[in-house]
Design an enzyme around this catalytic site. Structure first.
Site, PDB file in Angstrom:
ATOM      1  CE  LYS A 174      -2.123   3.102   2.006  1.00 36.39           C
ATOM      2  NZ  LYS A 174      -1.976   4.442   1.650  1.00 36.39           N
ATOM      3  CD  GLU A 248      12.267  -0.310   8.875  1.00 35.22           C
ATOM      4  OE1 GLU A 248      12.349   0.494   8.056  1.00 35.22           O
ATOM      5  OE2 GLU A 248      12.802  -1.405   9.119  1.00 35.22           O
ATOM      6  CB  CYS A 284      12.741   8.329   9.012  1.00 34.78           C
ATOM      7  SG  CYS A 284      13.740   7.214   8.181  1.00 34.78           S
ATOM      8  CD  GLU A 387       9.086  12.535  11.906  1.00 36.25           C
ATOM      9  OE1 GLU A 387       8.206  12.196  11.707  1.00 36.25           O
ATOM     10  OE2 GLU A 387      10.268  11.546  11.726  1.00 36.25           O
TER      11      GLU A 387
HETATM   12  P1  NAD Z   1       2.049   8.418   7.568  1.00 35.57           P
HETATM   13  O1  NAD Z   1       2.175   7.417   8.769  1.00 35.57           O
HETATM   14  O2  NAD Z   1       1.091   9.512   7.532  1.00 35.57           O
HETATM   15  O3  NAD Z   1       1.504   7.384   6.205  1.00 35.57           O
HETATM   16  C1  NAD Z   1       2.441   6.102   6.095  1.00 35.57           C
HETATM   17  C2  NAD Z   1       1.539   5.199   5.151  1.00 35.57           C
HETATM   18  O4  NAD Z   1       0.588   4.669   6.275  1.00 35.57           O
HETATM   19  C3  NAD Z   1       0.794   5.826   3.956  1.00 35.57           C
HETATM   20  O5  NAD Z   1       0.694   4.758   3.023  1.00 35.57           O
HETATM   21  C4  NAD Z   1      -0.421   5.929   4.401  1.00 35.57           C
HETATM   22  O6  NAD Z   1      -1.629   6.023   3.455  1.00 35.57           O
HETATM   23  C5  NAD Z   1      -0.633   4.832   5.329  1.00 35.57           C
HETATM   24  N1  NAD Z   1      -1.780   4.883   6.446  1.00 35.57           N
HETATM   25  C6  NAD Z   1      -2.144   6.177   7.149  1.00 35.57           C
HETATM   26  N2  NAD Z   1      -3.044   5.717   8.008  1.00 35.57           N
HETATM   27  C7  NAD Z   1      -3.428   4.461   7.912  1.00 35.57           C
HETATM   28  C8  NAD Z   1      -4.183   3.659   8.729  1.00 35.57           C
HETATM   29  N3  NAD Z   1      -4.923   4.204   9.587  1.00 35.57           N
HETATM   30  N4  NAD Z   1      -4.124   2.522   8.245  1.00 35.57           N
HETATM   31  C9  NAD Z   1      -3.457   2.071   7.621  1.00 35.57           C
HETATM   32  N5  NAD Z   1      -2.562   2.763   6.657  1.00 35.57           N
HETATM   33  C10 NAD Z   1      -2.650   4.013   7.126  1.00 35.57           C
HETATM   34  O7  NAD Z   1       3.420   8.911   7.133  1.00 35.57           O
HETATM   35  P2  NAD Z   1       3.967   9.794   5.750  1.00 35.57           P
HETATM   36  O8  NAD Z   1       3.640  11.183   6.335  1.00 35.57           O
HETATM   37  O9  NAD Z   1       3.629   9.054   4.643  1.00 35.57           O
HETATM   38  O10 NAD Z   1       5.632   9.546   5.884  1.00 35.57           O
HETATM   39  C11 NAD Z   1       6.346  10.284   6.768  1.00 35.57           C
HETATM   40  C12 NAD Z   1       6.656   9.488   8.350  1.00 35.57           C
HETATM   41  O11 NAD Z   1       7.230   8.319   7.810  1.00 35.57           O
HETATM   42  C13 NAD Z   1       7.427  10.376   9.122  1.00 35.57           C
HETATM   43  O12 NAD Z   1       7.099   9.976  10.308  1.00 35.57           O
HETATM   44  C14 NAD Z   1       8.957   9.710   8.784  1.00 35.57           C
HETATM   45  O13 NAD Z   1       9.907   9.736   9.963  1.00 35.57           O
HETATM   46  C15 NAD Z   1       8.476   8.202   8.715  1.00 35.57           C
HETATM   47  N6  NAD Z   1       9.511   7.430   8.001  1.00 35.57           N
HETATM   48  C16 NAD Z   1      10.172   6.234   8.847  1.00 35.57           C
HETATM   49  C17 NAD Z   1      11.173   5.611   8.197  1.00 35.57           C
HETATM   50  C18 NAD Z   1      11.904   4.562   8.909  1.00 35.57           C
HETATM   51  O14 NAD Z   1      12.379   3.866   8.396  1.00 35.57           O
HETATM   52  N7  NAD Z   1      11.996   4.566  10.349  1.00 35.57           N
HETATM   53  C19 NAD Z   1      11.249   5.780   6.734  1.00 35.57           C
HETATM   54  C20 NAD Z   1      10.956   6.904   6.154  1.00 35.57           C
HETATM   55  C21 NAD Z   1       9.826   7.443   6.712  1.00 35.57           C
END
Ligand code: NAD
Length: 479
Positions: A174, A248, A284, A387
């Site tokens: 997804k 992650e 991240c 963040e």
């Molecule tokens: P997000 O959590 O908003 O979205 C991530 C994914 O989760 C998207 O595909 C989104 O559609 C999905 N999602 C959202 N709500 C959901 C739900 N209720 N059920 C299932 N899926 C759902 O994050 P973002 O804004 O897309 O990305 C940025 C974040 O990701 C930052 O916090 C960043 O630090 C983190 N990140 C972490 C790593 C790591 O390896 N630790 C790497 C890259 C990004």
């Protein structure tokens, strides 16, 4: 206008109800592609296809699965330029990074995962007695759902799907609604690469299609790379079914510079390698808290300012550009809101704070934020604890090792940390005492395959690796 479709059961299909989402080029603010706005019906169809394919895929010898994975590596090699351009157009990460760093690494990663398919079926034997043999079997979970963010879609897709498939799971990916195009294009390229249903890709909003996937009783494992809030929502949604989860999540990583460090290297390591990156600090592991030893405070602030002044914000498809835009209007609002929060909290701005057309007049519709640095001595400020996910850093002075450690660990997050010092004893102490999943010493943001990458505290648990997508069964055989 580019139109993308989902990959479900070996076919490229629109959303079941035909709805689409606009994908915006963040450098221009213009819609450049349409992606399916998947919902529960699409989630159900993907799970049904993945469940049907599971007995065949998991029953295949590991080396057979490895052959399929190697074909994906070839697709990455052949289509690197095309995929890099799509991803840069979709999420604004500069082409210099997507083309020269991300895509070449992907072919390598799928080769590594293919090589590890055998590890996933290895077990232990234990001689329990003269007539009794114990053994363990590693088994895939079943259907694995991999939910990914927008900042490096192709990389995160690969880090999850390659290992989950190598271990014998069937997979549903997804991608994030802000940037799904490169992953959906991969779906087109891979439509015949696997037997139908082995790899499925379903785009749409998190709450519309991510949530039904997570809740589905036919899904056996969920891996998320995303925000802490989404990790919490997924934990709640999957609680009744007790699903195994890998998370992650976000970070607020400290990058600590001691007076004895190579200051040239440290200055790069806390700026362009960390938070003033090609994707505008939407990383991240960004070292968004820069802790500076007081004897070199002035010198480091000067060096950081000089490096930041050379960062070039412009069209991310131009190979001379060194920083792209913020990914979306929503994220732009979030990042710029922290500029106001910092001011209200009394942090001092050293440079930056410029946004929008003021930064890149030639692309006035883009979501631009110039590299920005604040200073404060108070690590409890929101800009030190939350963040921001943009090119906004805060520098904090310290006097002693103990103080540096206390500030560094005073965070809900625990994803990564950097330490810049020539003192080997200090380096080892900080590796031991920093509360984070990764510690870099005299380097930053290296994530070589072969080392685990994951967080602790609010940054999650587990990490994408072939064994993470297996569970162990024990057998006792009496002869
Ligand atoms: P997000 O959590 O908003 O979205 C991530 C994914 O989760 C998207 O595909 C989104 O559609 C999905 N999602 C959202 N709500 C959901 C739900 N209720 N059920 C299932 N899926 C759902 O994050 P973002 O804004 O897309 O990305 C940025 C974040 O990701 C930052 O916090 C960043 O630090 C983190 N990140 C972490 C790593 C790591 O390896 N630790 C790497 C890259 C990004």
């Amino acid at each position: 206008m580019n139109e993308y479709r989902n990959l479900i059961g070996g076919r490229l299909v629109p959303a079941a109800d035909g709805r689409t989402l606009d994908s915006v080029n963040p450098a221009t603010g213009e819609v450049w592609a349409r992606i399916p706005a998947g919902g529960k019906a699409d989630a159900d169809a993907a799970v049904a296809a993945a469940r049907e394919a599971f007995p065949m895929w998991s029953g295949m010898p590991a080396l057979g699965r490895a052959r399929f994975l190697r074909q994906v590596a070839e697709v990455f090699t052949r289509h690197a330029e095309e995929l890099a351009r799509i991803e840069t157009t979709d999420n604004g990460r500069i082409l210099r990074d997507t083309l020269k760093k991300d895509l070449p690494g992907m072919a390598h990663l799928w080769q590594i995962a293919a090589g590890q398919a055998l590890d996933a079926v290895k077990g232990d034997t234990v001689i329990l007695g003269p007539d009794s043999l114990g053994l363990t079997r590693r088994e895939p979970y079943g259907v694995a759902v991999c939910i990914i963010p927008w900042n490096s879609p192709v990389s995160t897709f690969s880090a999850k799907a390659a290992y989950a498939l190598a271990a014998g799971n069937t997979v549903i990916v997804k991608p994030a609604e802000q940037a799904s195009a490169s992953v959906l294009r991969l779906g087109e390229l891979l439509v015949e690469a696997f037997p139908p249903g082995v790899l499925n890709i379903v785009s749409g909003l998190g709450e519309d299609v991510g949530d039904p996937l997570v809740r589905h009783r036919g899904v056996n494992k969920v891996s998320l790379t995303g925000s802490t809030q989404t990790g919490q929502a997924i934990t709640r949604a999957s609680a009744d079914a007790l699903k195994p989860l890998t998370f992650e999540l976000g970070g607020k990583s400290p990058n600590i510079v001691f007076a004895d460090a190579d200051l040239d290297a440290a200055a790069r390591g806390v700026t362009v390698d960390s938070v003033y990156t090609g994707n505008a600090g939407q990383v991240c592991v960004a070292g968004s808290r820069i802790l500076i030893h007081r004897p070199v405070w002035d010198e480091m602030i000067e060096r950081i300012t000089a490096i930041a002044s050379h960062v070039t914000l412009a069209d991310p498809l131009d190979m001379a550009t060194t920083m792209g835009p913020i990914v979306s209007a929503g994220q732009y609002e979030r990042v710029t809101s922290y500029l106001e929060i910092a001011e209200k909290e009394g942090a001092e701005m050293v440079f930056g704070g410029r946004t929008g057309a003021e930064v890149v007049p030639s692309l006035p519709g883009g979501y631009w934020v110039a590299p920005t640095l604040f200073t404060t001595s108070d690590n409890s400020l929101r800009i030190c604890q939350e963040e921001i996910f943009g090119p906004v850093a805060v520098a904090i002075p310290f006097d002693t090792d103990e103080e540096a450690l206390a500030i560094a660990n005073d965070s809900a997050y625990g994803l990564a940390a950097g330490v810049w010092t020539r003192d080997l004893g200090r380096a080892h102490r900080f590796v031991r005492d920093l509360q984070s999943g990764t510690v870099w010493v005299n380097t930053f943001r290296q994530m070589p395959p072969g080392l685990p990458f994951g967080g602790i505290k609010d940054s999650g648990y587990g990490h994408d690796a072939v064994l993470e997508y297996t569970r162990e069964k024990a057998a006792i055989i009496q002869t």
